[in-house]
Design a protein around this motif. Structure first.
Motif, short mmCIF file in Angstrom:
data_model
loop_
_atom_site.label_atom_id
_atom_site.label_comp_id
_atom_site.label_asym_id
_atom_site.label_seq_id
_atom_site.Cartn_x
_atom_site.Cartn_y
_atom_site.Cartn_z
N LYS A 1 14.42 21.30 -29.83
CA LYS A 1 14.73 20.09 -29.09
C LYS A 1 16.11 20.20 -28.46
O LYS A 1 17.01 20.83 -29.03
CB LYS A 1 14.72 18.85 -30.01
CG LYS A 1 13.34 18.32 -30.34
CD LYS A 1 13.45 17.01 -31.12
CE LYS A 1 12.10 16.43 -31.40
NZ LYS A 1 12.19 15.13 -32.14
N THR B 1 14.77 15.44 -26.43
CA THR B 1 13.70 15.99 -25.60
C THR B 1 13.21 17.31 -26.17
O THR B 1 14.03 18.16 -26.55
CB THR B 1 14.21 16.22 -24.16
OG1 THR B 1 14.79 15.00 -23.67
CG2 THR B 1 13.08 16.65 -23.25
N ASP B 2 11.89 17.48 -26.24
CA ASP B 2 11.37 18.74 -26.75
C ASP B 2 11.75 19.87 -25.79
O ASP B 2 11.96 19.65 -24.60
CB ASP B 2 9.85 18.67 -26.93
CG ASP B 2 9.10 18.59 -25.61
OD1 ASP B 2 8.77 19.66 -25.06
OD2 ASP B 2 8.86 17.47 -25.13
N HIS C 1 10.25 22.38 -24.38
CA HIS C 1 9.43 22.74 -23.22
C HIS C 1 9.71 21.80 -22.04
O HIS C 1 9.84 22.25 -20.90
CB HIS C 1 7.95 22.71 -23.60
CG HIS C 1 7.59 23.68 -24.69
ND1 HIS C 1 7.65 25.05 -24.51
CD2 HIS C 1 7.20 23.49 -25.98
CE1 HIS C 1 7.31 25.65 -25.62
NE2 HIS C 1 7.03 24.73 -26.53
N THR C 2 9.82 20.50 -22.34
CA THR C 2 10.14 19.53 -21.28
C THR C 2 11.54 19.77 -20.75
O THR C 2 11.78 19.75 -19.53
CB THR C 2 10.02 18.10 -21.82
OG1 THR C 2 8.70 17.88 -22.31
CG2 THR C 2 10.32 17.08 -20.73
N ALA C 3 12.49 20.00 -21.67
CA ALA C 3 13.88 20.23 -21.26
C ALA C 3 13.99 21.49 -20.40
O ALA C 3 14.72 21.50 -19.40
CB ALA C 3 14.77 20.34 -22.49
N HIS C 4 13.27 22.54 -20.76
CA HIS C 4 13.34 23.79 -20.01
C HIS C 4 12.75 23.63 -18.61
O HIS C 4 13.22 24.25 -17.65
CB HIS C 4 12.60 24.90 -20.77
CG HIS C 4 12.63 26.22 -20.08
ND1 HIS C 4 11.51 26.78 -19.49
CD2 HIS C 4 13.64 27.10 -19.85
CE1 HIS C 4 11.83 27.95 -18.95
NE2 HIS C 4 13.12 28.15 -19.16
N ASN C 5 11.71 22.80 -18.47
CA ASN C 5 11.11 22.56 -17.15
C ASN C 5 12.01 21.72 -16.25
O ASN C 5 12.00 21.89 -15.03
CB ASN C 5 9.75 21.87 -17.31
CG ASN C 5 8.70 22.79 -17.91
OD1 ASN C 5 8.77 24.01 -17.75
ND2 ASN C 5 7.72 22.22 -18.60
N ARG C 6 12.81 20.83 -16.85
CA ARG C 6 13.63 19.92 -16.06
C ARG C 6 15.02 20.47 -15.77
O ARG C 6 15.62 20.16 -14.74
CB ARG C 6 13.77 18.58 -16.80
CG ARG C 6 12.48 17.78 -16.88
CD ARG C 6 12.73 16.47 -17.62
NE ARG C 6 11.52 15.68 -17.73
CZ ARG C 6 11.44 14.53 -18.39
NH1 ARG C 6 12.52 14.04 -19.00
NH2 ARG C 6 10.30 13.87 -18.44
#
Length: 271
Positions: free
Chosen positions: A215, A219-220, A222-227
């Motif tokens: 995290k 934010t997890d 995967h979401t953080a890495h995409n954003r």
């Protein structure tokens, strides 16, 4: 009886059991052995074997005394007022003495940094380690200690200081000094495992994966890495061997795994 105790001792050594639990097991086994000695003593006295009966009676008194002390300490967490022998026995069996200031090892303090970030650009991240990553972390920290790149002397605290801090916080006091960073750390995206791995080492060539971020803030990963574009801003090492209060002003060394505290820098991805 002693063969049985030796067998139990060897059996427990195969398991990763903390010292307190092991001593509880040993106390229970000693209590059972004490009951056996009481039975043998009673039979000897009934059969009028006075000398051996008297010697066994002394053994019962001695074993009962130590079983009592251990039960009070390891099950209730207290030190008995009847514990007069621990300070002397500690010296005999080698309870770790406080090192002299001139003899403390690993005096080199590492001040490595992955650059300078403003506080508003960084956020705490949660990190998890599987069995292999935890093994790597313990191994790397051991190497850094051996090379004098980390300091481990309880922040220069004496046994009295350690006991006072434990009484204040209720937490063991780590041998590893606080706020230390590995000489090299890096965030690596392992696409095959879909993990953002934290790697540390003496340098980039000798780096090892010691955990993966789960995290960033709330934010997890995967979401953080995409954003966001993520960067490893700061890594500090915690945990490892530690001390807790013992008896009569002494301390007990406990084993423990090392852990990481991670700060991540981020910025919006360019679309």
């Amino acid at each position: 009886m002693f063969s049985f105790l030796d067998m139990v001792n060897h059996s427990l050594s195969y398991f990763n059991i903390n010292t307190k639990l092991k001593n509880r097991v040993y106390t229970i086994i000693a209590l059972l052995g004490d009951f056996y000695l009481i039975y043998v003593t009673a039979r000897l006295l009934i059969n009028k074997v006075w000398l051996r009966g008297f010697l066994y009676c002394l053994a019962v008194v001695a074993v009962s005394y130590f079983v009592y002390l251990n039960a009070i300490y390891y099950f209730l967490g207290y030190t008995s007022r009847l514990d007069f022998l621990s300070p002397y026995l500690g010296k005999v069996v080698g309870v770790e003495a406080e090192p002299e200031k001139g003899e403390r090892r690993n005096k080199v303090v590492n001040t490595a940094s992955n650059g300078i970030y403003h506080n508003e650009e960084t956020i705490p991240a949660e990190i998890s380690s599987d069995h292999i990553e935890q093994h790597n972390l313990n191994r790397v920290v051991g190497e850094l200690l051996d090379q004098g790149l980390l300091t481990a002397d309880f922040n220069g605290m004496s046994n009295d200081d350690i006991i006072a801090q434990y009484e204040e916080t209720g937490k063991p006091v780590d041998e590893l000094n606080a706020g230390q960073q590995p000489p090299y750390f890096e965030l690596v995206h392992d696409r095959s495992k879909s993990l953002m791995e934290v790697c540390i080492g003496v340098n980039q060539m000798d780096r090892r994966a010691v955990g993966h971020i789960t995290k960033v803030g709330l934010t997890d990963i995967h979401t953080a890495h995409n954003r966001y574009q993520l960067y490893l801003a700061n890594v500090t090492i915690t945990g490892g061997p530690n001390k807790i209060p013992g008896r009569q002003g002494s301390t007990i060394m406990m084993d423990g795994d090392y852990h990481l505290v991670v700060q991540v820098a981020y910025r919006n991805r360019q679309r």
